[in-house]
Write an enzyme that holds these catalytic residues in place. Sequence first.
Site, PDB file in Angstrom:
ATOM      1  N   HIS A 488       0.962  -1.253   0.309  1.00 34.84           N
ATOM      2  CA  HIS A 488       0.404  -0.180  -0.114  1.00 34.84           C
ATOM      3  C   HIS A 488       0.837   1.103   0.045  1.00 34.84           C
ATOM      4  O   HIS A 488       0.548   2.161  -1.536  1.00 34.84           O
ATOM      5  CB  HIS A 488      -1.052   0.288   0.614  1.00 34.84           C
ATOM      6  CG  HIS A 488      -1.675   0.931   1.232  1.00 34.84           C
ATOM      7  ND1 HIS A 488      -2.942   1.142   0.718  1.00 34.84           N
ATOM      8  CD2 HIS A 488      -1.806   1.911   2.027  1.00 34.84           C
ATOM      9  CE1 HIS A 488      -3.620   1.958   0.667  1.00 34.84           C
ATOM     10  NE2 HIS A 488      -2.924   2.997   1.854  1.00 34.84           N
ATOM     11  N   GLU A 528      -4.533  -4.541   9.256  1.00 37.65           N
ATOM     12  CA  GLU A 528      -4.493  -3.759   8.412  1.00 37.65           C
ATOM     13  C   GLU A 528      -3.903  -2.430   8.073  1.00 37.65           C
ATOM     14  O   GLU A 528      -3.432  -1.352   8.628  1.00 37.65           O
ATOM     15  CB  GLU A 528      -5.894  -3.341   8.631  1.00 37.65           C
ATOM     16  CG  GLU A 528      -7.547  -3.960   8.161  1.00 37.65           C
ATOM     17  CD  GLU A 528      -8.461  -3.604   7.870  1.00 37.65           C
ATOM     18  OE1 GLU A 528      -8.726  -2.057   7.732  1.00 37.65           O
ATOM     19  OE2 GLU A 528      -9.784  -4.227   9.036  1.00 37.65           O
ATOM     20  N   HIS A 530      -0.984  -0.009   6.821  1.00 34.32           N
ATOM     21  CA  HIS A 530      -1.437   1.263   5.607  1.00 34.32           C
ATOM     22  C   HIS A 530      -0.116   2.426   5.348  1.00 34.32           C
ATOM     23  O   HIS A 530       0.338   1.875   5.346  1.00 34.32           O
ATOM     24  CB  HIS A 530      -2.790   1.792   5.922  1.00 34.32           C
ATOM     25  CG  HIS A 530      -4.507   1.824   5.252  1.00 34.32           C
ATOM     26  ND1 HIS A 530      -4.268   1.392   4.207  1.00 34.32           N
ATOM     27  CD2 HIS A 530      -4.697   0.934   6.099  1.00 34.32           C
ATOM     28  CE1 HIS A 530      -5.407   0.702   4.028  1.00 34.32           C
ATOM     29  NE2 HIS A 530      -5.817   0.313   5.477  1.00 34.32           N
ATOM     30  N   GLU A 544      -5.204   0.346  10.646  1.00 39.81           N
ATOM     31  CA  GLU A 544      -6.499   0.589  10.949  1.00 39.81           C
ATOM     32  C   GLU A 544      -7.030   0.151  12.639  1.00 39.81           C
ATOM     33  O   GLU A 544      -8.205   0.524  12.478  1.00 39.81           O
ATOM     34  CB  GLU A 544      -6.753   0.845   9.671  1.00 39.81           C
ATOM     35  CG  GLU A 544      -8.294   1.944   9.719  1.00 39.81           C
ATOM     36  CD  GLU A 544      -8.293   1.462   8.239  1.00 39.81           C
ATOM     37  OE1 GLU A 544      -9.599   1.589   7.870  1.00 39.81           O
ATOM     38  OE2 GLU A 544      -7.770   0.975   6.855  1.00 39.81           O
TER      39      GLU A 544
END
Length: 556
Positions: A488, A528, A530, A544
């Site tokens: 990401h 998660e 990022h 996240e």
Amino acid sequence: MLNVTAVPAAPGQAQAARDRAGSLVAAPLPADAEVHGDWVRAPGARGGAVIYVHGGGFAHTMPEAERVMAYRLSQATGRPTLRVDYRLAPAHPYPAALEDLLAAWQAVLDEGVPASEVVFVGESSGATLVLSALLELKRTGGPQPGAAVAISPLTDLALTGASLTANDGKDVLGHAVLDIITGQYLAGARADEAPQSPFYGDPRGLPPLLVAVGTDEVLLDDARRFAEAADAAGVSVRLDEYEDMPHAFHVSEPGEVLLERVSRWLADPVREVTVSGPEAGPYALADGPDGALWFTLVHQGAIGRRGADGRVTVHPVGPGPTLLAQGPDGALWFTEYRSHRIGRITVDGEVTSFAPPTADGGPFGIAAGPDGAMWFTLSGADRIGRITMDGEITEYPSPGAFPSALTAGPDGALWFTLNQANTIGRITTDGQTTAYPLPTPSAAPVGITAGPDGALWFTEIGAGQIGRITVDGTVTEYPLPDRQARPHALTTGPDGAVWFTEWGGNRIGRIDTDGRITGYDLPRPACEPHGIVQHRGALWCALETGSLARIAVHVE
């Protein structure tokens, strides 16, 4: 969310911990141990140090057994271990033992051992002293150790934990004994105040903690409640609960498991700290001009700040703050994807925002340009924007669909990913654009950063690859070992490599300029990850699920 691990007992281990209590330290000290005073060194132990604080209800000591435990700690950690011979109650009540531990800590520092390479390890009342010492060091502003291990700590000397009653009779330690222990140790000092009673202290800013406790212990809630409070305060905490184990389980066979887990924990470069609730959504980060770490809380509509002391401040800013970057004016600038605005926040928390001319443009990426302005992408409108420090905005057509992240390049231009056009874009400060299609179909580039080698590096979330593009447009792609990793965001690390988040793989990846790829698993499933940024010599990424992860980076 607190990182809790249930450590199951092997068949018969729970009963063995009761029947053969102390079996790991009942044998003589191994012949190959080196003891100088109370220093114990296992073969192969090198730099750093462990400061080991024994238990015994603040009132008892068994030097030979404690030296064996110190030897085992030296084996497990690869560091020489200092057994602290502190003064004992009731002849020497609080704060004598704490003063002796702090004196031992200072003596280790005076020998030239860096504070960051020292680990405090305490058991039972010794674990209480370890936590008390950490709180006192924080209060006085002194250096703190790199990490601490608290085994079966008594953290609430007021004895209010529910497990004191629930596990009374199941444990080898009972409530009545604790009444005597705390009375002798405190000798009139308050039981509901820190540092003598760690549960009542402010744990913000403490070093990483590993707390271990047996589920049959009367002190189970003492360990749990302190770990939960430290986690809520943003401390990196792991709580290991050993199923069916009584007090002092660590000096019997289950202690081998504990020592192995301590060894692995100390070697793990990844630490997690809580900064918000699990629904707030830490998404992107920036190294602030004030030395703090700033981050967006995309679902909470806020910008967070984590100071060097671990203190977290949250500033409401409006719906959907997404990416952010340090501006040339000493403020942080951020995109508001949901409210279609560009925001600015000072280090004092003063917030302003600006609406681009194109309505509903979906601002996403943002970066400081070489021209003293901030540049941003309008992903939903296929445009690139420029905003001056006084809020004047200019827009330019994008050379492809869905411009996403962008960064300043080494050539004086801005470079950006075109997620739906499968292209890398470039725009000069006067608005001239160029597009460079990627070799891999449906690569879907997202993150981009200036690399350490004069090129731009980017993620291909759709193809599971990391890409590199030179300023003349030459593209090289590096497939990840896990093509479903969904890389990401990325940044250049302090070690001269490029680091990236693997949203689908739950990892942090690293690629050097020769294309060699390694990775690190995150502490819990489905984090998660990022955004990622370099901050104070380490890498930090936004999870996240409500946390930030710190990755220690070895720099030769």
